[in-house]
Design an enzyme around this catalytic site. Structure first.
Site, short mmCIF file in Angstrom:
data_model
loop_
_atom_site.label_atom_id
_atom_site.label_comp_id
_atom_site.label_asym_id
_atom_site.label_seq_id
_atom_site.Cartn_x
_atom_site.Cartn_y
_atom_site.Cartn_z
N GLU A 118 6.97 -2.35 18.17
CA GLU A 118 6.01 -2.75 17.11
C GLU A 118 5.54 -1.51 16.35
O GLU A 118 5.49 -0.43 16.93
CB GLU A 118 4.73 -3.34 17.73
CG GLU A 118 4.86 -4.66 18.38
CD GLU A 118 3.65 -4.91 19.28
OE1 GLU A 118 2.66 -5.42 18.78
OE2 GLU A 118 3.73 -4.55 20.47
N LYS A 120 2.83 1.05 14.90
CA LYS A 120 1.50 1.43 15.40
C LYS A 120 0.57 1.56 14.20
O LYS A 120 0.72 2.45 13.37
CB LYS A 120 1.58 2.76 16.15
CG LYS A 120 0.28 3.12 16.82
CD LYS A 120 0.45 4.31 17.71
CE LYS A 120 -0.81 4.58 18.53
NZ LYS A 120 -2.01 4.71 17.73
N ASP A 122 -2.70 2.21 11.91
CA ASP A 122 -3.70 3.27 11.90
C ASP A 122 -5.06 2.64 11.65
O ASP A 122 -5.57 2.64 10.53
CB ASP A 122 -3.34 4.26 10.78
CG ASP A 122 -3.86 5.64 11.09
OD1 ASP A 122 -4.48 5.81 12.15
OD2 ASP A 122 -3.65 6.53 10.25
N TYR A 228 -4.34 -7.28 13.66
CA TYR A 228 -3.13 -7.69 14.38
C TYR A 228 -3.36 -7.47 15.87
O TYR A 228 -3.87 -6.41 16.27
CB TYR A 228 -1.91 -6.85 13.97
CG TYR A 228 -1.22 -7.30 12.69
CD1 TYR A 228 -1.17 -8.64 12.31
CD2 TYR A 228 -0.59 -6.35 11.88
CE1 TYR A 228 -0.51 -9.02 11.14
CE2 TYR A 228 0.06 -6.73 10.71
CZ TYR A 228 0.08 -8.07 10.35
OH TYR A 228 0.73 -8.45 9.21
N LYS A 319 5.53 8.86 17.42
CA LYS A 319 4.74 9.13 16.21
C LYS A 319 5.61 9.60 15.05
O LYS A 319 6.56 10.35 15.24
CB LYS A 319 3.69 10.20 16.51
CG LYS A 319 2.61 9.76 17.49
CD LYS A 319 1.82 8.63 16.92
CE LYS A 319 0.36 8.62 17.15
NZ LYS A 319 -0.46 9.74 17.14
N CYS A 413 -5.07 27.46 -23.11
CA CYS A 413 -3.87 27.07 -22.38
C CYS A 413 -3.26 28.30 -21.68
O CYS A 413 -3.07 29.33 -22.33
CB CYS A 413 -2.86 26.48 -23.36
SG CYS A 413 -1.23 26.24 -22.64
N CYS A 416 0.24 29.08 -23.63
CA CYS A 416 0.35 29.54 -25.02
C CYS A 416 -0.96 30.04 -25.61
O CYS A 416 -0.99 30.54 -26.72
CB CYS A 416 0.92 28.43 -25.90
SG CYS A 416 -0.26 27.11 -26.21
N CYS A 431 -3.57 20.79 -23.65
CA CYS A 431 -3.34 21.94 -24.51
C CYS A 431 -3.11 21.39 -25.91
O CYS A 431 -2.34 20.45 -26.09
CB CYS A 431 -2.12 22.70 -24.02
SG CYS A 431 -1.43 23.77 -25.29
N CYS A 437 3.49 25.32 -28.13
CA CYS A 437 3.38 25.67 -26.70
C CYS A 437 4.75 25.58 -26.00
O CYS A 437 5.36 24.51 -25.99
CB CYS A 437 2.39 24.72 -26.03
SG CYS A 437 2.18 25.05 -24.28
O1 I6G Z 1 -3.39 1.84 20.56
C1 I6G Z 1 -2.36 0.98 20.64
C2 I6G Z 1 -1.71 0.61 19.50
C3 I6G Z 1 -0.66 -0.27 19.56
C4 I6G Z 1 -1.98 0.47 21.89
C5 I6G Z 1 -0.89 -0.42 21.96
C6 I6G Z 1 -0.24 -0.78 20.77
O2 I6G Z 1 0.77 -1.63 20.86
C7 I6G Z 1 1.46 -2.00 19.68
N1 I6G Z 1 -0.51 -0.91 23.14
C8 I6G Z 1 -1.14 -0.52 24.25
C9 I6G Z 1 -0.67 -1.04 25.54
C10 I6G Z 1 -2.21 0.35 24.19
N2 I6G Z 1 -2.63 0.85 23.03
C11 I6G Z 1 -2.92 0.78 25.40
#
Ligand code: I6G
Length: 674
Positions: A118, A120, A122, A228, A319, A413, A416, A431, A437
């Site tokens: 999946e 991750k 932010d 999600y 990452k 500028c 020029c 400018c 120029c």
């Molecule tokens: O911080 C997390 C982001 C996404 C997660 C995670 C995750 O799964 C898509 N899954 C686990 C098991 C944990 N943190 C601990």
């Protein structure tokens, strides 16, 4: 009047329908109705509940937003610790992850490991607790053992169901996942914050975190947060399936959104291929992600692997290269673009971000520099997302050295030396060097030669490039000095083509005032404006002499365009280029004045002495009538307007027999045609 049972039935039907549309939108990404229709359903429900308050239940979609701000958040002890994830950077680390699992599970080489993969997100990790299908608690991760009770805020997030669908859920179900703010919502929120004179958030992650920590849920409700799910806390009875993938898919059936990008993959190779696929998608996703997560899919194997130091052995976050890093601003330079736009650029202490070393980052324009208050010496956050030009996101105020000064927009500028202008209300400074120029030279020439300007056939972008690079042409006037010898000396230029170009240049000399004006490339003077100016003022002289107020008498010309025109003609080198072009033989048929037939139109007038009205005002009126106002008396002068204490100009006019008017006489003539 409806019966009580009919009202209760309608209320229930509306709730079901609204919940259904929420799921279609947030869980299945397949909305079935327009926002307005959804709002209509919600309003009907609100009205019925207001009329029958005893029918209100906490899981009604109208009950998402609480009315009372909290004094603070309560503490929540997590029944199952909220773990974190180990990180992997690079393929080798992924290989190590799989090897550790194989060793622990004592797997044969032929046995493949299946993973759930999946993105991750932010955002911010949260735990949702459902008891008998009803949301009873929403909590932040905190330190993993204890978090904060943010139930009131979580309830405002429409992607989070207040009530689970179906009836086959466990009595106790804790769902874990990420609350996040999509990129477009983040931009819109920041825009509004800025308009209200507030600071806004640095990135969507901070925006999500800040929004969830509002003590007043009514404020959280206005933030575009979504959710999600990716895992579980306490589940009783457990388990709900044999694998991680089946478990989260069951969540989806109960109306809990999960990432549509989840996939089941096999072995390290499968993981690496998934990583690449998501990395390619990263910038086009509507939300920020910082990597992908792989989990051993089979729950039996997860249990065998267990956890170590607060992270499960069966999962890893692979990452992406960070898109934001901190570094120091060494200087702020100003670049001049092809169209004269001045762009402030931060010269940075080199930093590795988004997969490359960055030593310059755009600051876009002066308004941005002021808003972010970036100064040389500051430590800043730099962002490089995908192929986008690196940019300075924000300053780290705590790291600002003492006594560093703000940046000032240069007045000249850097390329020029022409004046830099920044019209009121515009973010971009430019400018005013235009034709002169070097930074704008190629663009100015290409525009000058284009069909709707001087229409020089055969003089396209490539040739302009060649002529400038070979040092044959600096300004448009140089075009008309090109020789057959010079042109045939160019690469890929046969003598025939050279002759054709010279013919085309010759042909272009007969033009119209409107085409010529357009060809000059004055900022915001397009074809229509050029034409309007030509018709209003008839001669190039009149346009060159007009001030901003007078220019605005032409249809199509507002204060900004007028300011650009005045700035352009104020530059001596622009006037010089025009003179050279006229000397080279560029000409156009005189324009007949159609509307105004006035005794002063076409007359040359000199103004001298002290007058009762401002000189500029009189000049403007004369120019508007098609008169020419010049500075010195000659045989060509038709009238001298002489005020008090007129000196040498009056003497000269008398000597040459030029008609002399006083202010009253002029006034009579001005009023003549009205
Ligand atoms: O911080 C997390 C982001 C996404 C997660 C995670 C995750 O799964 C898509 N899954 C686990 C098991 C944990 N943190 C601990």
């Amino acid at each position: 009047m409806k019966s009580a049972t009919a009202v209760a039935a309608r209320i229930q039907a509306l709730r079901n329908e609204i919940d259904h549309h929420n799921r279609q939108y947030y869980v299945f990404d397949a909305p079935e109705i327009a926002d307005a229709e959804y709002d209509r359903l919600l309003r009907e429900l609100q009205r019925l509940e207001a009329e029958h308050p005893h029918l209100i239940t906490p899981d009604s979609p109208t009950q998402r937003v609480g009315e009372t701000p909290l004094a603070g958040f309560g503490e929540v002890v997590h029944r199952r610790p909220m773990l974190s994830l180990d990180n992997a950077f690079g393929e080798e680390a992924m290989g190590d992850f799989e090897r550790r699992i194989r060793d622990r599970l004592k797997l044969d080489d032929e046995e493949k490991i299946v993973y759930l993969a999946e993105p991750k997100l932010d955002g911010l990790a949260i735990n949702l607790r459902y008891v008998e299908g009803r949301l009873v608690l929403g909590a932040t991760r905190g330190d993993g053992s204890r978090g904060e009770d943010v139930t009131g805020n979580i309830r405002t997030i429409k992607a989070v169901p207040l009530k689970l669908q179906g009836d086959d859920w466990p009595d106790i179900l804790e769902v874990r996942g990420e609350v996040f703010m999509p990129k477009d919502g983040f931009e819109a929120f920041n825009q509004r914050a800025r308009e209200a004179g507030e600071k806004g958030f640095v990135n969507p992650r901070n925006a999500a975190a800040g929004s969830l920590r509002q003590l007043d849920p009514r404020l959280t409700a206005q933030r575009p947060l979504t959710f999600y799910a990716y895992g579980f806390g306490e589940v009783d009875p457990a388990p709900i399936a044999d694998s991680q993938s089946d478990s989260i898919r069951r969540l989806r059936r109960w109306g809990v959104p999960i990432s549509p990008l989840h996939e089941v993959v096999e072995g390290t190779q499968g993981c690496l291929a998934y990583f690449q696929r998501i990395l390619q998608l990263r910038d086009s996703l509507p939300y920020d992600i910082d990597g992908v997560v792989f989990k051993v899919d089979e729950l039996r194997l997860q249990a065998q692997l267990g956890s170590v130091s607060r992270a499960p052995r069966w999962a890893i976050a692979y990452k992406f290269p960070a898109q934001e890093e901190m570094t120091q601003v060494e200087a702020i330079a100003f670049q001049v673009g092809r169209t004269g736009a001045i762009t402030p650029v931060a010269r940075l202490h080199p930093v590795f971000v988004g997969g490359v070393t960055v030593s310059n980052a755009t600051l876009h324009n002066m308004d941005e520099v002021m808003r972010k208050d970036v100064r040389p010496g500051d430590t800043v956050v730099v962002r490089r997302a995908g192929d986008v030009i690196p940019e300075v996101v924000s300053v780290v105020p705590a790291k600002r050295p003492h006594g560093i000064s703000p940046v000032i927009l240069p007045t000249r500028c850097p390329v020029c030396g022409s004046e830099i202008t920044k019209p009121e209300g515009e973010a971009v400074a430019r400018c005013s060097g235009g034709l002169y120029c070097p930074a704008q030279r190629k663009e100015a020439l290409r525009h000058f030669a284009s069909r709707k300007a001087m229409d020089i056939e055969g003089l396209g972008e490539k040739l302009v490039e060649q002529l400038v690079d070979e040092g044959l042409v600096d300004s448009p006037a140089d075009l008309y000095r090109l020789t057959l010898e010079q042109l045939s000396g160019l690469q890929r230029m046969a003598e025939k083509s050279a002759r054709n170009l010279l013919d085309a240049l010759d042909k272009s000399k007969l033009t119209t005032l409107a085409h010529f004006l357009f060809a000059l490339g004055i900022r915001e003077v397009g074809e229509a404006t050029a034409s309007s100016l030509a018709n209003q003022f008839l001669t190039l002289d009149a346009i060159q002499q007009a001030d901003e107020a007078l220019l605005q008498q032409a249809p199509d010309v507002g204060p900004v365009v007028a300011a650009h025109i005045v700035a352009f003609f104020r530059q001596a080198h622009n006037r010089e280029v025009i003179e050279q072009l006229l000397e080279a033989g560029i000409h156009w048929p005189e324009i007949e004045r159609q509307a105004v037939d006035h005794p002063l139109s076409g007359k040359t007038i000199v103004i001298t002495g002290a007058l009762n009205r401002p000189r500029d005002e009189i000049k403007r009126e004369l120019l508007a009538l098609g008169a020419k106002v010049t500075g010195s008396v000659s045989k060509k002068t038709d009238y001298l307007l002489a005020g008090e204490a007129a000196g040498s100009k009056l003497a000269k006019a008398e000597k040459l027999g030029v008609a002399v008017l006083d202010e009253a006489a002029l006034q009579t003539m001005l009023e003549h045609a009205q």
